[in-house]
Design an enzyme around this catalytic site. Structure first.
Site, short mmCIF file in Angstrom:
data_model
loop_
_atom_site.label_atom_id
_atom_site.label_comp_id
_atom_site.label_asym_id
_atom_site.label_seq_id
_atom_site.Cartn_x
_atom_site.Cartn_y
_atom_site.Cartn_z
NE ARG A 224 -4.21 -1.53 0.11
CZ ARG A 224 -4.34 -2.54 -0.75
NH1 ARG A 224 -3.40 -2.76 -1.67
NH2 ARG A 224 -5.40 -3.34 -0.72
CG HIS A 272 -3.24 -0.78 -6.93
ND1 HIS A 272 -3.65 -0.14 -5.79
CD2 HIS A 272 -3.31 -2.10 -6.64
CE1 HIS A 272 -3.94 -1.03 -4.85
NE2 HIS A 272 -3.75 -2.25 -5.35
P1 NDP Z 1 -1.84 -11.72 4.64
O1 NDP Z 1 -2.81 -11.15 5.59
O2 NDP Z 1 -2.02 -13.11 4.17
O3 NDP Z 1 -0.36 -11.63 5.26
C1 NDP Z 1 0.12 -10.56 5.97
C2 NDP Z 1 1.55 -10.86 6.45
O4 NDP Z 1 2.10 -9.69 7.04
C3 NDP Z 1 1.61 -11.96 7.51
O5 NDP Z 1 2.72 -12.79 7.27
C4 NDP Z 1 1.80 -11.18 8.81
O6 NDP Z 1 2.56 -11.86 9.80
C5 NDP Z 1 2.63 -10.01 8.31
N1 NDP Z 1 2.49 -8.87 9.21
C6 NDP Z 1 1.37 -8.16 9.53
N2 NDP Z 1 1.64 -7.20 10.42
C7 NDP Z 1 2.96 -7.29 10.68
C8 NDP Z 1 3.84 -6.59 11.54
N3 NDP Z 1 3.41 -5.58 12.30
N4 NDP Z 1 5.14 -6.97 11.56
C9 NDP Z 1 5.59 -7.99 10.80
N5 NDP Z 1 4.80 -8.71 9.97
C10 NDP Z 1 3.50 -8.36 9.92
O7 NDP Z 1 -1.77 -10.70 3.40
P2 NDP Z 1 -1.57 -11.05 1.84
O8 NDP Z 1 -0.26 -11.72 1.69
O9 NDP Z 1 -2.76 -11.71 1.28
O10 NDP Z 1 -1.54 -9.56 1.21
C11 NDP Z 1 -0.62 -8.58 1.64
C12 NDP Z 1 -1.02 -7.22 1.08
O11 NDP Z 1 -0.75 -7.13 -0.32
C13 NDP Z 1 -2.52 -6.87 1.15
O12 NDP Z 1 -2.90 -6.47 2.44
C14 NDP Z 1 -2.63 -5.76 0.14
O13 NDP Z 1 -2.42 -4.51 0.77
C15 NDP Z 1 -1.48 -6.03 -0.84
N6 NDP Z 1 -1.96 -6.38 -2.20
C16 NDP Z 1 -1.54 -5.61 -3.25
C17 NDP Z 1 -1.94 -5.92 -4.54
C18 NDP Z 1 -1.43 -5.14 -5.70
O14 NDP Z 1 -1.89 -5.37 -6.83
N7 NDP Z 1 -0.50 -4.24 -5.53
C19 NDP Z 1 -2.82 -7.06 -4.81
C20 NDP Z 1 -3.19 -7.81 -3.64
C21 NDP Z 1 -2.78 -7.46 -2.39
P3 NDP Z 1 1.98 -13.18 10.55
O15 NDP Z 1 1.88 -14.22 9.44
O16 NDP Z 1 3.01 -13.51 11.53
O17 NDP Z 1 0.64 -12.81 11.10
C1 OXD Z 2 -5.86 -6.05 -3.25
C2 OXD Z 2 -5.33 -5.07 -4.21
O1 OXD Z 2 -5.79 -5.81 -2.04
O2 OXD Z 2 -5.59 -5.21 -5.42
O3 OXD Z 2 -6.39 -7.09 -3.70
O4 OXD Z 2 -4.62 -4.15 -3.80
#
Ligand code: NDP
Ligand code: OXD
Length: 309
Positions: A224, A272
């Protein structure tokens, strides 16, 4: 019981089509043209007008149209009792891996630079970075980050990952929490951000973080825009500490025409698109949750409103 689609600035016609083709008798309503507010139990949402959910007294599930839920959870007027779900989809996961791999290889082989040289008809050969010389650091090892880390590892990179909690990931060294953040950063020649946007992670790509990276490191932010402190990135590139960045997400989207990122030679901007949800691919899991809600069963891909992801 009806499904409401509620978004701002998104073309929803592929969603309506996918829902109606899969289930022709489904009652789909599109905000703000809702016939009966009390009939809405399920909202399919992306970047809704804040506060709008308050108008639906029987809303029980708010389903994100994507993987992220920050656009829902930032609403201070979210109904207390509504469950929030998100998309988990193999295509989305695979697309994120191909995008981040392409961005990393583009940087390592200088392809953007060669395009600029081509415009000047300049035959100039540059040094390049080899897979074995580069350590990848993936911030966030969730559905997307864990897969990205594995794909880079399979491609021959040394890969480290950083998350909140420990886990075993084949070919990936995992670091956890604030205590291990600096050790993780100190090794990352290419830092990939795949964290969810939460109170803890907002602004995490900042001056202090960049200072911990090895000199000449490269940033790929596909999470983000609010993760990045934009002026800190510009300064880190200006001083030569960072080599550049590939940015897919921004504090303001679309990126304003006058924004300095557009014309920065060391920053690649994409709109994006790292990984785009395809309605036809995810409509099955949305309808599965709609059915589960009606049967009062537990839902798939529920996020923790308290944790923020
Ligand atoms: P998940 O919820 O599956 O994973 C989040 C990860 O971040 C987990 O491993 C979690 O740790 C870790 N995390 C969260 N908070 C912290 C912290 N404070 N310190 C360290 N690690 C942390 O998310 P996704 O993998 O599905 O997606 C990630 C992001 O990608 C989405 O939220 C979205 O914003 C972005 N996205 C962007 C897209 C694009 O086209 N640019 C498309 C899709 C998504 P733990 O496992 O230990 O809980
Ligand atoms: C998502 C994105 O969160 O597209 O799926 O950013």
């Amino acid at each position: 019981m009806s499904i409401m689609i509620i978004t701002q600035g998104k073309d929803i016609s592929p969603w309506v089509k996918a829902l109606q083709e899969t289930r022709p008798d489904l009652n789909v309503q599109v905000y703000p043209d809702i016939r009966d507010d009390s009939d809405i139990t399920f909202a399919l949402s992306w970047n809704h007008p804040l506060g709008a959910f308050q108008g639906f007294p029987n809303l029980k599930c708010i389903a994100s149209m994507g993987a992220g839920v920050d656009h829902i959870l930032k609403d201070p007027d979210l109904p207390e009792t509504a469950v929030v779900t998100r998309v988990v989809d193999e295509n989305l996961t695979r697309d994120m891996a191909t995008f981040t791999l392409a961005a990393a290889l583009n940087y390592m082989r200088g392809l953007t630079e060669y395009k600029a040289l081509q415009h000047r008809h300049a035959w100039e050969r540059r040094e390049y970075k080899r897979v074995g010389e580069v350590t990848i650091g993936v911030m966030g090892l969730g559905v997307l980050g864990a897969h990205v880390a594995k794909v880079f590892s399979r491609a021959g990179f040394r890969v480290n990952g950083w998350a909140r909690s420990a886990r075993l990931l084949d070919g990936v060294t995992v670091y956890t929490g604030q205590n291990e953040l600096n050790t993780f950063l100190a090794q990352a020649n290419i830092l990939i951000c795949l964290l969810p946007l939460t109170k803890e992670t907002a602004g995490i790509l900042n001056k202090a973080t960049f200072a911990r990276l090895p000199k000449g490191a490269y940033l790929i932010n596909v999470a983000r825009g609010e993760h990045l402190v934009e002026e800190d990135l510009l300064e880190a590139i200006e001083t030569g500490h960072l080599a550049g960045a590939s940015l897919d997400v921004f504090r303001e989207e679309p990126l304003p025409a006058a924004h300095p990122f557009w014309r920065h030679p060391n920053i690649d901007v994409t709109p994006h698109i790292a990984s785009v949800t395809h309605p036809a691919s995810v409509v099955g899991q949305i309808l599965e949750n709609y059915d589960r809600l009606r049967k009062e069963e537990s839902l798939l891909h529920v996020v923790s409103r308290q944790r923020g992801y």
